[in-house]
Each structure stands twice: as structure tokens, then as C-alpha cells.
Write a protein that holds these residues in place. Sequence first.
Motif: not given
Lengths: 480, 450
Positions: A97-98, A100, A102, A281-282, A324, A326-328, B134, B266, B268-271, B326, B329
Amino acid sequence: MKTFEPTLFEKSRPGRQGTMPPETDCPAVQPEELLPAGMLRKAPPALPELSELDVLRHFTRLSQLNFSVDTHFYPLGSCTMKYNPRVNEKAATLPGFAAIHPLQPESTVQGALALMSSLQDCLAEITGMDAITLQPSAGAHGEITALFMISRYFRDKGEKRTRVLVPDSSHGTNPASAALAGFEVVTIPSNAEGGVDLEALRANLDANVACLMLTNPSTLGLFETGIEEIASLVHEAGGLLYYDGANMNALMGLVRPGDMGFDLVHLNLHKTFSTPHGGGGPGSGPVGARGELVHYLPGPRVVQDGQTFRTEVPGHSIGRVRTFWGNFLVLVRAYAYIRTHGSQGLQDVSRAAVLAANYMRVRLQGHFDLPYQGTCMHEFVLSARNLKTARGVRATDVAKRLLDFGFHSPTIYFPLIVEEALMIEPTETESLETMDAFIEAMRTLAEEDPQTLHDAPQTRPVGRLDETQAARKPVLAWPE
Amino acid sequence: MSYLPHTQADREHMLEVVGVPSVEDLFASIPPALRLGRDLCLPEALTEHDLLEHLGQMASRNQEATRSSFLGAGAYQHFVPTLVETVTSRSEFLTAYTPYQAEASQGTLQAIFEFQTMICRLTGMDVANASVYDGGTAATDAVLMALAQTRRPKVLVSRGVHPHTRGILATYLAAGGGVVEEIPLRDGRTEIPQVGSDVAAVVIQVPNFLGQVEDGPALCQAARQAGALAIVAVNDPVSLAVLEAPGAYGADLVCGEAQPVGLPLSFGGPYVGFLAARKDLLRRMPGRLVGLTADGQGRRGFCLTLQAREQHIRREKASSNICSNQGLCALAVTVHLALLGPEGLRRAALGSMSSAAYAAGRLAQVPGFSLVFSGPGFHEFVLRCPVPPEQLLQGLAERGILGGYALGRDYPELADSLLVCCTELNRRQDVEGLALELEALVQASVEVTP
Ligand SMILES: Cc1ncc(COP(=O)(O)O)c(C=O)c1O
């Protein structure tokens, strides 16, 4: 414990070095050879220079200056500071997961897309919506996403609806999002019971109204009992009903926004679905929609095609609201949480959250004012106005004194319609003993001499800070 | 599984205190017709063990990016030291809320202050905020600030700005008013535009999406001469070790994505988006700002400041609707940059440039492939391919290589081209592997198409 920690910049020593990145074996090039003179950096950025141990100690010490759910009861109303399960953290660090990218070919990320698809289905079922987008990064981001959808939807229908209604008890992000999306904001007063004043609502409902944004349970922690009538009034006027899902922790598996008549919903995965708040956040603020509105969701979304998953942009999509998907990794955690609980588990969560809040409400009410009486949902709002009138003690004083007792404070001065508000949300994961200790502290401080409260906190690394000075002469960075 | 601590006895005690016979009675205010009255259709609950097994299976269906990845396009794989996660997984940072109660949040507040400071120093600007969602929303925030500041209706956005960022900008401006006009590229770099008196801002990205280093000074000057604000977006802060700070060549606002300095890919996120500005734009900034102050005894401390800009005070008149940001992050970025320091960051930048320069030379030697642009670059370049890039990427993925980004989706004029990225992590052997596989794939496709 050491309570003063110099900044990284004060600790920096020229020539000290922490970690080094690996070196590539490709022939070295010099920036001067490749970059035009006008774009070459003249002086290196003045980043601090520290050893690895310096850095670790610095941040470990800083961490010790914080209150957190893992160390302290944190009954911050509207924020749902429940336990953040560590198995979810572990899930989020799985390399599959971490690590990969986007933009990899979809065939190489089928597991990630499957997880997102399944989470979309779960959240649609929990909210009673037809489809979900996982793109928005937080609750406010979800709000503006939905408002963009509403704006586009009415434009396509050829209707010019320029106004958004928000109750006076609503969260600040609601009116701020509506204004940013280009709407005129109209505030609807609350009635004596804390619900939407139906007369005022009727008076403001016309062909100019695009939607009513509603939090249910409201920010007073009360279920909006007139919701059916509100929904039909708004719909009869041709408007839409928007659900601010920040308070969904009260209702999971018991009542669904879709069944209450809401057309659009946002959820806060960093509240209801236990993803850690990270000191700011996030988060993640998925948006759900019903009926025709699903075609307006941001794209791309994940769709299932037989055994495979792919992404697609809905027909009338408003487009992107972030880069991308979202906050995957927040989505991974929320998915893990839902899979841990199942239907029964989520219902148990909401029941326990509501029971805990009512227990605290009853045990605190004689000691503080309770402006809105009766059974609450997952949170309730006290007022310190009795202490203020009698002894000049304000909600801030209560909040600061609680820190001395080892408790984080409730949310204060919100909602705005309650004078000296203290908004308390215990969540379902706090034990009876913890709640009792907090109640004891509240009862004790309510009787204390006012000076002790004004002088609080005494046990923290710093006392009350001069916020006026901070705003008048802002120092927002360490000088070079 | 559940995380509820209440025993049967606890529940009974609480019910007795509340004075109701059952928990169900607490929901009496809800109209019965609205009650769900059935179970949710959700997959069955899993124990911790089974959950990990299930998630492990899902994760194993994803192909991890390794040293054989040449995919960048806005998300970059750089080395991240172990200590970053050590710090960000600390309970006291991980499970705290936004630092509203300063006396109980000095750790978070000081870390944000240090983040703000580092962003200022990297970008050469006066002030930076505590983060936005982001890089894409950061650019949008910068544009919204410029529209409000100049009260002009139009923004000129380079075609070299990340396509997702341009998409977000289009979404936001479609509803709120404001017109976006595109500045075309010539040889992969932004043309110096004619900036009219109705233009609020000129937005460029450095290096741009095609990997080319823009003429920052000339573009910023074109904006400022016309009274518009110059906005510079930065997709990879590592580049700022060698590229001039935008503040030094005339940027009014610098925005960007800080993922490459401390966060894993990740999916694409969280960034974490950052936003930095000149001092005079401070009161238009969105989001949290942390300032230095003192308590009654003169002890130094940090607090959220200038909150009169924010939604919880100003509601519909706020400078932005952002609330949660964020934070964690931004902490990762702060730890990462503290560990690397100026020398480590420079090492990462030089390594990335060296790998990319080598790869560009090597791949252009593969028969049928060529470099599309000849201007200055940092760590990405555009490679023209003799067969459709999507087809190559699929073939490479089957061999464990992420070969880059096919540009046709966003740049139809480059439908035959790949955007290839290298960082300090890619070695000669990895580049060689990519070159050989590309050659083999082209060979194979020539053989099947007579
Ligand atoms: C009722 C309510 N609505 C909206 C929000 C905004 O959510 P977020 O902070 O995720 O943007 C919050 C959170 O503070 C909230 O409590």
C-alpha cells in the motif's frame, strides 16, 4: 521532564550531518553544467544541521509536550477523539500500500483499487447514498466538493439558485465552503430546543435556494427531530439537502442520512472511522450522492468491471478536487476499521458513544448550565455562564484548569449560539473510570477559587500565551 | 472485534444514572420511520489476525515501486530515513488534534513553526502556513489569494503546470468565478506571455510537468510588470537544493507538493501541500499559522495565530474553508529535512540529476527512441517512442519495471512520448535494464506487425 526545547535552528551546528541519501553510480553531473545561471541556486537553503540523535531527541522531547488520545482523555466535542487502533497503522505501512505509485498501470494496483471500491460500497451503505467519491482530503474539502456539484447540477438544469442556507449552530466550514463555492450564505436561527427554526426556514426557502447544509445530530449533540419536515420543505422548494457527517458517530447502522432525505453527504473518516488526527491532519472527507447527483461526483472514481477494477470519470463530473486518488493510506485505515466492526460492531459503537455522552451529561448538569435539556446523542454542550456570572470564571478558564487535572479540554466557544460553550464528546472508547475522573475534575474546579482558574494551567511547559502579541507582531519563522 | 471498554455492569450503571431502562430509549427522539431496522449490508467482521491476512492479500495484488521505477509525474520516490516514521508514529504526535489548546500542544506547535521556517528558507519567501491538502490545492489557494488581492478576474496558467493541478483549478474557478487562460509551451518551456491589466496571476511550475526548467526570472517579471502576482509551483522540493529559490527571482507566492521530502508514494496520499508568500500577502493566507510568543512569565511558546482569517471565526468571510490540514505529513517533512540538512538535500538533488542525465543519454541510444526537448532539466525528461507508450508501459510492468508516464492523456501533441523520471535511487543497472527491455519490446512489436 524537560519543558523547554530549543528550535532545530538554534541547535544546528555547521558541518553536522544526520542521514545521507544513497549515492547513485551514474556519472556525476554538476548543476552548473546543466542549469542556466539565472536559475542556479546561489546560497544553499539554510536548513538546520544536526546529527541523527539530535533530531530524534528533539522530536521525542517535543512530543512529550503534547496531550494526545494515547496519553490523555481528549473529550473535544465535534472531533470524535476515539482510540486509533494500531492494527490500522500497521495496515497503512504494508509496502503493497505504502510503496505504490499513484500513476502505475491499473493492472498493477488491483489490490488498492479493490480496497477503494469496497470502501466506497461500505460508505454508500452506511450513509444510504448511491455512490461515493474518496477524493476529498477532509471534511471541509468534502463540503466544497458537494457544493461544486450542487452548483453544476442546477446550472445544467437551467436553474439559477444562488443561496445556501446554514443553521446558526453550524460549523464554520459550512458557510466558508458555501461562500468559496460562489454562493450567498443565509443563516437560519435555531429554535428554543436547538433545532432548525421551521418558520425561519420557510421564510427563506424560495427558488433561489440551492441547498440547506445540516449537521444531524446537530453541533448541540441533538437529533434534529423535525428532519422529515425539513427535508420535504427543502425539496418542495426545489432545493437540495446536504448532510455534514462530522457527527455520524452517533448513528452508524441506526439511521442513515439517505433515509432522512439527504441528497449529499460528507463523512470525516478521521473522526467516525478512527483514523488518527495527527495533530491537525491528514483526514479524509468522502462525499456521497444520490440519484442524478452521482453523475456530478469528482473523477476519476473506482468502478468494478467483473473481476477487475478500473477508474472512470462520471458523466457530468465537476472534475478533480485534488491530485491523484485521495488520502489513500487514510482510506486503508478506515477500511480496516469498518472490516473490524461489521454491521453489528458499528451499531455497538454508536450506541456506546451515545450512552457515554448521556452519562456524562447527567452527572455534570447540576454543576454547569445545560442550555438545551433532554437526551443527547454522542455529545452535549454545557455552558459556563453560571460560573461567569457568579464568579467571573469563563469557558477558557475551565479549559485551562482541566489541563492541570490531566485532561484535554472540551471544545470551547462552539457552537456560537451557546454562551461560554463547553462541548463534550467522550466517544465510545473511554472507560467509566476515565469519565468519572473527568467528571470529578469538572465538579472540583467548578467550586475552586476563581484566581486558581484564571492562573491555570500551572503544570504545563508554558502558561497562557500572549495571543494578542503573537497576532500583532507575527513571528512565523525562525530568523535566519 | 470492538474497542469498547464498557462491561455489562458499566452499562447498567450508566443507564441507571441516566434513568432509562435501555440504550434504545436514548434514541427515542428519532422518528421511528427513519430507523434502519435491519443490519447494514457490510462484509462480516474480522479478527485482528484475519484482518491482517485479508489486507496482506490485497496489498500483495499491488506491484510495489522499486529501484526499477521511472515514474514521477508529481509523485517522487526519494530515500526516506527510518527516523521519519519513528517520529511520526509517536502517539503524542499521531493521536493529537489540531493544537487549539496551546499549553497542551507545544510539541505540535513548535514542529509546525519549524516546518514553516524550513518552507520559507527553501522557497526564499517571508511566510508559510502549516500545510494544505496537496500540491494541487496549494496552487489553487495561491490563485484564490491572487484573485482576492488584485481584484482582477483572470489567471494565466502555463501548460507546463501539472495537469491535475490545472484540473483542480478549473473545478474551483468554474464555481467561484475567475477565468483561466492557458499559456502555451514552446520546446517544452512556457512562452513569455502578454500579461493584460485584467490578469491577477501568472502560474508556472519549476521544473515543469515535462521536466524542463523554466526561465523563472523572465516569467515572474512578465507578471509583475503588469501588476499581476507571480505564482511558482514546486513539484519536488529536492530541486530547490540546486535551483534558485523562487523568492529570489521574483515570485510573490510559492506553492507545491512536499511529498518527495519525507513521504512514501502511498498511491497518491496523504501528501502535503505547502504555501509560502511575501509578507504583505499574509492576511490572505488560508489555513493554520503558528507564531512565536511568550506566556505571562516570559517563557517562550508557540500558538495558532492570525485566526481572524479562519472559518471558525469569520465563517462565510473567511480567507478559506480549510480546517483539518495535513499536519502529520508536515511533521514527516520537517523530520526528513532536519536529517538531511543542506548537504543531504544537495546530495539527493545531484544524485537525481546525475541518474536522469545518464538515463536520458542511454535511452536516446535505444534504436527508435529520442529526446523530445533539449532545454535544461532536473530529474525528468520526455522520451519519444517508436511504439505507443501505453503498450510499452504494460510490457515493462509485466517485467517488474514502471517505465514512466504516458503523456498522451494530458498532452495529445505528445501522444508518442513517455515522461521518464530518475532519482538518487536509480542506478546504472536499473537504467540498463529499462533500456534493454525497451529495445526488446520494440523488437517484439516489429515482429508481430509485419
Ligand atoms: C461539524 C463539523 N463540520 C465540518 C468539520 C470540518 O471537517 P475537517 O476539519 O475535516 O475539514 C468539522 C471538524 O472540525 C466539524 O466538527
